[in-house]
Design a protein around this motif. Sequence first.
Motif, mmCIF file in Angstrom:
data_model
loop_
_atom_site.group_PDB
_atom_site.id
_atom_site.type_symbol
_atom_site.label_atom_id
_atom_site.label_comp_id
_atom_site.label_asym_id
_atom_site.label_seq_id
_atom_site.Cartn_x
_atom_site.Cartn_y
_atom_site.Cartn_z
ATOM 1 N N MET A 243 44.568 73.245 42.411
ATOM 2 C CA MET A 243 45.168 71.925 42.518
ATOM 3 C C MET A 243 46.683 72.022 42.591
ATOM 4 O O MET A 243 47.282 72.865 41.953
ATOM 5 C CB MET A 243 44.802 71.079 41.299
ATOM 6 N N ALA A 244 47.265 71.091 43.317
ATOM 7 C CA ALA A 244 48.719 71.069 43.476
ATOM 8 C C ALA A 244 49.427 70.899 42.137
ATOM 9 O O ALA A 244 50.520 71.388 41.945
ATOM 10 C CB ALA A 244 49.119 69.938 44.418
ATOM 11 N N GLU A 245 48.770 70.207 41.190
ATOM 12 C CA GLU A 245 49.406 69.913 39.912
ATOM 13 C C GLU A 245 49.726 71.168 39.103
ATOM 14 O O GLU A 245 50.572 71.137 38.240
ATOM 15 C CB GLU A 245 48.500 68.992 39.079
ATOM 16 N N LYS A 246 49.036 72.263 39.346
ATOM 17 C CA LYS A 246 49.239 73.488 38.571
ATOM 18 C C LYS A 246 50.287 74.411 39.194
ATOM 19 O O LYS A 246 50.693 75.370 38.587
ATOM 20 C CB LYS A 246 47.918 74.258 38.427
ATOM 21 N N ARG A 247 50.675 74.164 40.402
ATOM 22 C CA ARG A 247 51.602 75.042 41.100
ATOM 23 C C ARG A 247 53.052 74.660 40.842
ATOM 24 O O ARG A 247 53.359 73.497 40.608
ATOM 25 C CB ARG A 247 51.383 74.951 42.617
ATOM 26 N N ASN A 248 53.905 75.654 40.918
ATOM 27 C CA ASN A 248 55.344 75.383 40.913
ATOM 28 C C ASN A 248 55.741 74.951 42.308
ATOM 29 O O ASN A 248 55.295 75.540 43.303
ATOM 30 C CB ASN A 248 56.134 76.625 40.514
ATOM 31 N N ILE A 249 56.610 73.969 42.381
ATOM 32 C CA ILE A 249 57.103 73.460 43.655
ATOM 33 C C ILE A 249 58.617 73.582 43.638
ATOM 34 O O ILE A 249 59.276 73.048 42.745
ATOM 35 C CB ILE A 249 56.681 71.987 43.859
ATOM 36 N N PHE A 250 59.138 74.313 44.609
ATOM 37 C CA PHE A 250 60.575 74.546 44.684
ATOM 38 C C PHE A 250 61.126 73.888 45.945
ATOM 39 O O PHE A 250 60.671 74.166 47.048
ATOM 40 C CB PHE A 250 60.873 76.047 44.707
ATOM 41 N N LEU A 251 62.116 73.013 45.766
ATOM 42 C CA LEU A 251 62.721 72.304 46.880
ATOM 43 C C LEU A 251 64.031 72.978 47.268
ATOM 44 O O LEU A 251 64.899 73.188 46.425
ATOM 45 C CB LEU A 251 62.957 70.842 46.506
ATOM 46 N N ILE A 252 64.128 73.314 48.544
ATOM 47 C CA ILE A 252 65.344 73.914 49.085
ATOM 48 C C ILE A 252 65.836 73.040 50.231
ATOM 49 O O ILE A 252 65.081 72.244 50.776
ATOM 50 C CB ILE A 252 65.109 75.369 49.574
ATOM 51 N N GLY A 253 67.087 73.221 50.587
ATOM 52 C CA GLY A 253 67.644 72.473 51.703
ATOM 53 C C GLY A 253 69.119 72.223 51.475
ATOM 54 O O GLY A 253 69.671 72.550 50.427
ATOM 55 N N PRO A 254 69.761 71.642 52.477
ATOM 56 C CA PRO A 254 71.211 71.438 52.405
ATOM 57 C C PRO A 254 71.611 70.303 51.471
ATOM 58 O O PRO A 254 70.783 69.524 51.009
ATOM 59 C CB PRO A 254 71.574 71.113 53.854
ATOM 60 N N ILE A 255 72.891 70.233 51.240
ATOM 61 C CA ILE A 255 73.500 69.127 50.503
ATOM 62 C C ILE A 255 73.041 67.818 51.143
ATOM 63 O O ILE A 255 73.091 67.670 52.357
ATOM 64 C CB ILE A 255 75.045 69.238 50.601
ATOM 65 N N GLY A 256 72.595 66.878 50.322
ATOM 66 C CA GLY A 256 72.231 65.563 50.833
ATOM 67 C C GLY A 256 70.858 65.466 51.472
ATOM 68 O O GLY A 256 70.536 64.440 52.067
ATOM 69 N N ALA A 257 70.027 66.496 51.332
ATOM 70 C CA ALA A 257 68.681 66.431 51.914
ATOM 71 C C ALA A 257 67.741 65.595 51.056
ATOM 72 O O ALA A 257 66.701 65.151 51.523
ATOM 73 C CB ALA A 257 68.111 67.838 52.089
ATOM 74 N N GLY A 258 68.107 65.401 49.792
ATOM 75 C CA GLY A 258 67.284 64.605 48.895
ATOM 76 C C GLY A 258 66.487 65.428 47.900
ATOM 77 O O GLY A 258 65.522 64.941 47.309
ATOM 78 N N LYS A 259 66.895 66.666 47.676
ATOM 79 C CA LYS A 259 66.130 67.566 46.797
ATOM 80 C C LYS A 259 65.963 66.986 45.391
ATOM 81 O O LYS A 259 64.851 66.986 44.854
ATOM 82 C CB LYS A 259 66.797 68.941 46.730
ATOM 83 N N SER A 260 67.021 66.510 44.798
ATOM 84 C CA SER A 260 66.946 65.986 43.432
ATOM 85 C C SER A 260 66.176 64.672 43.370
ATOM 86 O O SER A 260 65.303 64.490 42.511
ATOM 87 C CB SER A 260 68.349 65.787 42.852
ATOM 88 N N THR A 261 66.461 63.764 44.260
ATOM 89 C CA THR A 261 65.813 62.457 44.257
ATOM 90 C C THR A 261 64.323 62.582 44.560
ATOM 91 O O THR A 261 63.484 62.023 43.857
ATOM 92 C CB THR A 261 66.495 61.529 45.288
ATOM 93 N N ILE A 262 64.003 63.331 45.588
ATOM 94 C CA ILE A 262 62.605 63.543 45.961
ATOM 95 C C ILE A 262 61.894 64.363 44.884
ATOM 96 O O ILE A 262 60.747 64.085 44.539
ATOM 97 C CB ILE A 262 62.504 64.200 47.351
ATOM 98 N N GLY A 263 62.591 65.340 44.335
ATOM 99 C CA GLY A 263 62.009 66.176 43.286
ATOM 100 C C GLY A 263 61.605 65.370 42.068
ATOM 101 O O GLY A 263 60.517 65.568 41.505
ATOM 102 N N ARG A 264 62.462 64.454 41.654
ATOM 103 C CA ARG A 264 62.134 63.596 40.503
ATOM 104 C C ARG A 264 60.898 62.748 40.795
ATOM 105 O O ARG A 264 60.003 62.616 39.951
ATOM 106 C CB ARG A 264 63.319 62.690 40.145
ATOM 107 N N LYS A 265 60.839 62.161 41.979
ATOM 108 C CA LYS A 265 59.700 61.318 42.363
ATOM 109 C C LYS A 265 58.420 62.155 42.445
ATOM 110 O O LYS A 265 57.363 61.748 41.964
ATOM 111 C CB LYS A 265 59.987 60.625 43.696
ATOM 112 N N LEU A 266 58.515 63.318 43.027
ATOM 113 C CA LEU A 266 57.364 64.216 43.167
ATOM 114 C C LEU A 266 56.833 64.632 41.793
ATOM 115 O O LEU A 266 55.624 64.582 41.537
ATOM 116 C CB LEU A 266 57.800 65.442 43.974
ATOM 117 N N ALA A 267 57.731 65.018 40.909
ATOM 118 C CA ALA A 267 57.342 65.418 39.553
ATOM 119 C C ALA A 267 56.679 64.249 38.827
ATOM 120 O O ALA A 267 55.654 64.438 38.147
ATOM 121 C CB ALA A 267 58.556 65.917 38.780
ATOM 122 N N GLU A 268 57.234 63.075 38.988
ATOM 123 C CA GLU A 268 56.667 61.881 38.356
ATOM 124 C C GLU A 268 55.239 61.635 38.858
ATOM 125 O O GLU A 268 54.325 61.406 38.072
ATOM 126 C CB GLU A 268 57.564 60.684 38.672
#
Length: 173
Positions: free
Chosen positions: A1-26
């Motif tokens: 299941m996806a819930e057990k895996r680590n998910i690492f977000l990469i990309g440039p400045i302003g791609a939305g890594k932090s904002t999307i990451g928070r929503k995804l984790a939630e």
Amino acid sequence: MAEKRNIFLIGPIGAGKSTIGRKLAEQLNLEFFDSDKEIEQRTGADLSWVFDVEGEDGFRYREEKVINELTKKQGIVLATGGGSVKSSKISNILSSRGIVIYLKTTIDKQLYRTYRDKKRPLLQVENTQREILTILAKERNPLYEKIANITICTDEQSVYMVANKIINILKNN
């Protein structure tokens, strides 16, 4: 299941890594971490100060330690700094410890999203921001592409849409 895996977000400045990451984790009920925020908490200073005092090499050393430590956890979402992939050690750590998702965006979107942000050390130099972002894109985009398991363009999608797209891809893999 996806819930057990680590998910690492990469990309440039302003791609939305932090904002999307928070929503995804939630949505996945996972713990969220932002490597830049972790560095700030541990040093007691913002990234600009760390860059000023220790230079980029000092910052990258701290970043390597933080990412190595965080990726040993299980079931997390981690938003990495835009330049973290410059370190082959970090790239190898990310690739071996979880699913790497490249959040891709255009330079125009980066400019729009970072226009008023004064906390980004690499954008606080004399060149125009477009020139800096173009140079960074040429250097880093191939590195993002090289280690990504999944690539998603964030330009014309809401945070919610991107998070749901990632969840659907993970459930089908």
